[in-house]
Design a protein around this motif. Structure first.
Motif, mmCIF file in Angstrom:
data_model
loop_
_atom_site.group_PDB
_atom_site.id
_atom_site.type_symbol
_atom_site.label_atom_id
_atom_site.label_comp_id
_atom_site.label_asym_id
_atom_site.label_seq_id
_atom_site.Cartn_x
_atom_site.Cartn_y
_atom_site.Cartn_z
ATOM 1 N N ASN A 143 0.796 -1.219 0.000
ATOM 2 C CA ASN A 143 0.000 0.000 0.000
ATOM 3 C C ASN A 143 0.830 1.270 0.000
ATOM 4 O OD1 ASN A 143 -2.283 -1.609 0.146
ATOM 5 N ND2 ASN A 143 -2.184 -1.688 2.386
ATOM 6 N N VAL A 144 2.135 1.145 0.186
ATOM 7 C CA VAL A 144 2.976 2.334 0.260
ATOM 8 C C VAL A 144 4.251 2.135 -0.563
ATOM 9 C CG1 VAL A 144 2.222 3.315 2.446
ATOM 10 C CG2 VAL A 144 3.795 1.393 2.449
ATOM 11 N N PRO A 145 4.142 2.012 -1.896
ATOM 12 C CA PRO A 145 5.318 1.755 -2.713
ATOM 13 C C PRO A 145 6.373 2.848 -2.593
ATOM 14 C CG PRO A 145 3.446 2.413 -4.073
ATOM 15 C CD PRO A 145 2.920 2.129 -2.689
ATOM 16 N N SER A 146 5.952 4.105 -2.336
ATOM 17 C CA SER A 146 6.920 5.191 -2.238
ATOM 18 C C SER A 146 7.556 5.262 -0.860
ATOM 19 C CB SER A 146 6.243 6.528 -2.550
ATOM 20 O OG SER A 146 5.225 6.786 -1.604
ATOM 21 N N GLY A 147 6.997 4.525 0.094
ATOM 22 C CA GLY A 147 7.538 4.556 1.449
ATOM 23 C C GLY A 147 8.012 3.203 1.898
ATOM 24 N N ILE A 148 8.573 2.421 0.994
ATOM 25 C CA ILE A 148 8.947 1.053 1.315
ATOM 26 C C ILE A 148 10.029 0.996 2.392
ATOM 27 C CG2 ILE A 148 10.663 0.892 -0.547
ATOM 28 C CD1 ILE A 148 9.819 -2.054 -0.867
ATOM 29 N N VAL A 149 10.917 1.980 2.412
ATOM 30 C CA VAL A 149 11.973 1.975 3.423
ATOM 31 C C VAL A 149 11.378 2.143 4.818
ATOM 32 C CG1 VAL A 149 13.998 3.188 4.317
ATOM 33 C CG2 VAL A 149 13.749 2.820 1.855
ATOM 34 N N GLY A 150 10.536 3.170 4.978
ATOM 35 C CA GLY A 150 9.923 3.408 6.285
ATOM 36 C C GLY A 150 9.059 2.257 6.737
ATOM 37 N N GLN A 151 8.305 1.690 5.823
ATOM 38 C CA GLN A 151 7.429 0.576 6.166
ATOM 39 C C GLN A 151 8.237 -0.671 6.529
ATOM 40 O OE1 GLN A 151 3.958 0.359 6.406
ATOM 41 N NE2 GLN A 151 4.162 2.589 6.420
ATOM 42 N N THR A 152 9.344 -0.881 5.812
ATOM 43 C CA THR A 152 10.189 -2.033 6.118
ATOM 44 C C THR A 152 10.817 -1.890 7.499
ATOM 45 O OG1 THR A 152 10.698 -2.405 3.781
ATOM 46 C CG2 THR A 152 12.210 -3.369 5.379
ATOM 47 N N LEU A 153 11.292 -0.689 7.805
ATOM 48 C CA LEU A 153 11.875 -0.440 9.123
ATOM 49 C C LEU A 153 10.848 -0.687 10.221
ATOM 50 C CD1 LEU A 153 13.869 2.830 8.345
ATOM 51 C CD2 LEU A 153 14.837 0.565 8.782
ATOM 52 N N GLU A 154 9.648 -0.192 9.997
ATOM 53 C CA GLU A 154 8.595 -0.372 10.997
ATOM 54 C C GLU A 154 8.267 -1.851 11.179
ATOM 55 O OE1 GLU A 154 3.930 0.920 11.845
ATOM 56 O OE2 GLU A 154 4.934 1.528 10.004
ATOM 57 N N ALA A 155 8.128 -2.562 10.053
ATOM 58 C CA ALA A 155 7.780 -3.982 10.133
ATOM 59 C C ALA A 155 8.877 -4.798 10.809
ATOM 60 C CB ALA A 155 7.515 -4.522 8.722
ATOM 61 N N LEU A 156 10.133 -4.494 10.484
ATOM 62 C CA LEU A 156 11.241 -5.216 11.097
ATOM 63 C C LEU A 156 11.312 -4.971 12.596
ATOM 64 C CD1 LEU A 156 14.057 -4.658 8.444
ATOM 65 C CD2 LEU A 156 13.087 -6.862 9.108
ATOM 66 N N ASN A 157 11.166 -3.708 12.987
ATOM 67 C CA ASN A 157 11.226 -3.386 14.413
ATOM 68 C C ASN A 157 10.078 -4.022 15.187
ATOM 69 O OD1 ASN A 157 13.594 -1.837 14.388
ATOM 70 N ND2 ASN A 157 12.494 -0.045 13.643
ATOM 71 N N GLN A 158 8.898 -4.043 14.580
ATOM 72 C CA GLN A 158 7.755 -4.664 15.242
ATOM 73 C C GLN A 158 7.963 -6.162 15.380
ATOM 74 O OE1 GLN A 158 4.321 -3.566 12.956
ATOM 75 N NE2 GLN A 158 4.289 -1.448 13.696
ATOM 76 N N ALA A 159 8.491 -6.783 14.327
ATOM 77 C CA ALA A 159 8.711 -8.229 14.368
ATOM 78 C C ALA A 159 9.757 -8.591 15.413
ATOM 79 C CB ALA A 159 9.143 -8.728 12.986
ATOM 80 N N GLN A 160 10.816 -7.800 15.474
ATOM 81 C CA GLN A 160 11.855 -8.073 16.465
ATOM 82 C C GLN A 160 11.326 -7.871 17.886
ATOM 83 O OE1 GLN A 160 15.305 -5.381 16.925
ATOM 84 N NE2 GLN A 160 16.575 -7.188 16.633
ATOM 85 N N ALA A 161 10.575 -6.791 18.086
ATOM 86 C CA ALA A 161 10.028 -6.515 19.413
ATOM 87 C C ALA A 161 9.062 -7.608 19.857
ATOM 88 C CB ALA A 161 9.323 -5.159 19.419
#
Length: 245
Positions: free
Chosen positions: A144-162
């Motif tokens: 849903n956010v092709p232009s914000g893939i970096v921010g979304q990836t960072l958020e998803a990774l941090n959430q998964a790790q947490a």
């Protein structure tokens, strides 16, 4: 970090002889700071405590500029004859330690420190150009956010790790690595490194270890240009055949 503000004396499992020799001297430098609390030491050296912890264990070796800055920070509070090691000696050891290859299985370190996700693990996440992979929660949907893939990836990774969701971390890393451009990968790695999330940065890079040698070289050159030389080494070495390592 151990209890009561003390730090562990063990080394990162990937440390070879040269890196251990450097780390031993680096620890001597850090111990010259009149406190045993790593948080206070990090503030004294003007680095994040997570970064200092990685330097302390030998998981990471600072660049020459970063090492010099830490040394100079300590020089401002100690007399010259109180310095336990000279910058010249430390830099020589650092140079040898930095040549030690990063473990191409570094992504597995994420797994070893995080438990397997349980039955409550949320469903799947898809990113452009890839199949479905586990994710921490449906809200982190990169489609849903092709232009914000970096921010979304960072958020998803941090959430998964947490959440302790190692499948999510490894799956998101693999999927994002396939979908991202070279510039986006560099931006993601730089942001994770600055935040002290070295494991996640390595997982993102190693998630695409099946990339061609040409693609690996382009990514490595981009990382070098961004000042991320240690990660560039990781990419290049992971692309080499085992017999050349």
């Amino acid at each position: 970090m151990a209890a009561l503000g003390h730090v562990r004396e063990t080394y990162w499992e990937g440390c070879g002889a040269d890196r251990r020799k450097y780390v031993k001297r680096f620890r001597g430098l850090v111990r010259a700071i009149p406190t045993r609390k790593q948080e206070a030491r990090a503030r004294h050296l003007n680095v994040p405590v997570s970064t200092l912890s990685n330097y302390w264990s030998g998981r990471r070796v600072p660049r020459a500029k970063a090492l010099s800055a830490m040394y100079q920070a300590l020089c401002r509070s100690l007399a010259k004859d109180e310095m336990p090691v000279s910058l010249c000696e430390l830099e020589q050891l650092r140079s040898s330690a930095a040549k030690v290859s990063r473990d191409v299985k570094a992504a597995s370190n994420v797994s070893s420190r995080m438990p397997l996700a349980g039955p409550e693990t949320p469903a799947l996440l898809s990113v452009p150009g890839s199949g479905a992979v586990p994710a921490p929660r449906p809200a982190a949907d990169l489609r849903n956010v092709p232009s914000g893939i970096v921010g979304q990836t960072l958020e998803a990774l941090n959430q998964a790790q947490a959440a302790g969701n190692r499948r999510g971390v490894l799956g998101i890393s693999w999927s994002a690595s396939k979908a991202m451009t070279t510039e986006e990968l560099c931006a993601t790695v730089s942001a994770l490194d600055e935040g002290g999330s070295v494991d996640l940065a390595e997982a993102v890079l190693l998630g695409g270890r099946e990339r061609s040698q040409a693609d690996s070289m382009r990514l490595a050159l981009a990382l070098i240009a961004a000042g991320q030389t240690s990660y560039a080494e990781l990419v290049m070495r992971s692309a080499l055949p085992p017999e050349l390592l």
